[in-house]
Motif scaffolding. Structure first.
Motif, mmCIF file in Angstrom:
data_model
loop_
_atom_site.group_PDB
_atom_site.id
_atom_site.type_symbol
_atom_site.label_atom_id
_atom_site.label_comp_id
_atom_site.label_asym_id
_atom_site.label_seq_id
_atom_site.Cartn_x
_atom_site.Cartn_y
_atom_site.Cartn_z
ATOM 1 N N ASN A 145 -18.867 -30.623 5.822
ATOM 2 C CA ASN A 145 -19.048 -30.256 5.395
ATOM 3 C C ASN A 145 -20.599 -29.470 4.504
ATOM 4 O OD1 ASN A 145 -17.101 -28.811 6.182
ATOM 5 N ND2 ASN A 145 -15.125 -28.900 5.155
ATOM 6 N N GLU A 161 -19.569 -19.047 6.836
ATOM 7 C CA GLU A 161 -17.862 -20.119 7.360
ATOM 8 C C GLU A 161 -17.422 -21.234 6.604
ATOM 9 O OE1 GLU A 161 -16.624 -19.505 11.881
ATOM 10 O OE2 GLU A 161 -18.313 -20.179 11.815
ATOM 11 N N ILE A 177 -14.293 -24.814 14.814
ATOM 12 C CA ILE A 177 -15.713 -24.687 14.432
ATOM 13 C C ILE A 177 -16.674 -24.889 14.761
ATOM 14 C CG2 ILE A 177 -16.386 -24.160 11.332
ATOM 15 C CD1 ILE A 177 -13.864 -23.228 9.970
ATOM 16 N N TYR A 233 -14.422 -22.280 4.916
ATOM 17 C CA TYR A 233 -13.118 -23.550 5.309
ATOM 18 C C TYR A 233 -13.479 -24.509 4.296
ATOM 19 C CZ TYR A 233 -11.925 -27.223 8.515
ATOM 20 O OH TYR A 233 -11.234 -28.381 9.063
ATOM 21 N N ARG A 277 -8.423 -26.202 13.129
ATOM 22 C CA ARG A 277 -9.879 -25.321 12.644
ATOM 23 C C ARG A 277 -10.725 -26.251 12.639
ATOM 24 N NH1 ARG A 277 -9.051 -22.449 6.734
ATOM 25 N NH2 ARG A 277 -11.656 -21.692 6.504
ATOM 26 N N GLY A 278 -10.911 -26.495 12.163
ATOM 27 C CA GLY A 278 -12.309 -27.023 11.368
ATOM 28 C C GLY A 278 -12.745 -27.985 13.127
ATOM 29 N N ASP A 281 -10.521 -24.055 1.518
ATOM 30 C CA ASP A 281 -9.408 -24.368 2.169
ATOM 31 C C ASP A 281 -9.348 -25.473 1.722
ATOM 32 O OD1 ASP A 281 -9.053 -21.623 2.116
ATOM 33 O OD2 ASP A 281 -9.780 -21.592 4.104
ATOM 34 N N TYR A 335 -5.406 -28.120 9.674
ATOM 35 C CA TYR A 335 -6.754 -27.847 9.077
ATOM 36 C C TYR A 335 -8.028 -28.473 9.812
ATOM 37 C CZ TYR A 335 -10.242 -27.968 5.693
ATOM 38 O OH TYR A 335 -12.166 -28.156 4.928
#
Length: 344
Positions: free
Chosen positions: A282, A311, A234, A315, A230-231, A318, A227
């Motif tokens: 976030n 997006e 991004i 994210y 992935r961040g 999740d 995770y």
């Protein structure tokens, strides 16, 4: 007939119950400050530069003072103190260095910006005098910390400035609708409001990219590692988008934050704190993109903010699932379920 004025003495005002907004403020601040205490304590184990150490120590001191006052508020109003984060369970004080001194300073300065915004909102949502006084003090402390961090960054040559524009000679008014267009065909140059928002979002994504890069090396759970990677990707993509937006207009992009984490594989803080960091960034990112969307009238920029915001929201969803599955998401105080009560 004139109505009698009702006055509330200071003693009575301080005995008023906390509103939902005031409870939300102190509950959220408790989460943030307990997280900050663990994170900053891990930083202080490996700070070599005395000037940077002084900034980190000031930030840690403020967070510890906040926790004392917040716990007093909860106790006074007979509310349970949140769990938050614990130095006993969420801090590994023996972990080797994960980030550089320069990143510690960059972190304090930029997280401090988020804190100043949060305290401003908390003050505007408070009514009880002791709450107003507390957030007034927090704002003053935030300004002190930000000024010290900025002065230190300027001294070290690490402060990243927003773009300059040529000196302008006269005031103008918008004369054509083309001022807000940009999706099809040409568009006007970026104005200072556009540049300010792009610059701020660029810097915040640079912070997130480096932080998540380091955390992804040391997280204990493979699910959390994936995770975080992935961040990181991004944030890297968003940095590229904002940087290229400036470059296309022949404006200098803010210098990229190229100080990488160390090669450590040992976590200084728990996976729970790492995920909380991501959740906090976030939320801040979604808020800043929304604000930028509202302040920037050029439609092509608006389309970019909407796309990037969607997006981050996906994210963030999740990430919330991971935190819930692991029992890391503490539930804020909530209203009574009246339908459930009515069913007996």
């Amino acid at each position: 007939m004139q109505k009698a004025m009702v006055t509330i003495s200071p003693e009575t005002a301080h005995n008023l119950k906390l509103t939902s907004a005031e409870i939300a403020n102190i509950w959220t601040n408790y989460q943030n400050d307990t997280m900050a205490i663990c994170t900053l304590s891990s930083f202080l184990q490996h700070v070599d530069d005395p000037d940077i150490r002084s900034v980190v120590e000031l930030s840690l001191k403020q967070s510890r003072m906040h926790i004392e006052k917040l716990e007093a508020f909860f106790t006074k109003d007979h509310l349970p103190i949140p769990v938050g984060f614990s130095e006993k369970y969420d801090l590994n004080i023996e972990a080797p260095r994960l980030f550089t001194d320069d990143f510690y300073l960059f972190y304090v300065e930029n997280i401090g910006k988020l804190g100043a915004v949060a305290y401003t909102l908390a003050l505007s949502n408070s009514a009880r005098p002791d709450m107003c006084q507390y957030y007034t003090e927090c704002l003053s402390e935030s300004a002190q910390l930000l000024n010290k961090a900025m002065e230190t960054m300027l001294k070290k040559g690490t402060f990243i400035r927003s773009p300059y524009i040529p000196e302008y000679k006269e005031v103008e008014f918008v004369k054509k609708e083309s001022y807000i267009q940009g999706l099809l065909g040409g568009h006007r140059p970026l104005n200072v409001l556009d540049m300010t928002n792009i610059y701020f979002n660029l810097i915040q994504n640079q912070l997130g990219r480096t932080l998540l890069m380091g955390f992804s090396q040391v997280a204990r759970s493979q699910q959390v590692r994936d995770y975080l990677v992935r961040g990181r990707n991004i944030a890297d993509k968003h940095v590229e988008i904002f940087g290229s937006t400036l470059s296309k207009e022949y404006l200098p992009s803010a210098s990229t934050w190229d100080v990488l984490p160390t090669a450590s594989k040992i976590a200084p803080v728990s996976d729970k704190i790492m995920m909380f960091h991501v959740s906090m960034l976030n939320s801040a990112g979604i808020g800043h993109y929304g604000q930028s969307l509202g302040l920037g009238p050029r439609r092509d920029l608006g389309a970019i903010y909407v796309r990037l915001m969607m997006e981050i929201m996906a994210y963030a969803d999740d990430g919330a699932d991971i935190m819930i599955d692991n029992g890391w998401m503490e539930q804020p105080p909530q209203a009574v379920d009246r339908d459930k009560l009515a069913k007996g």
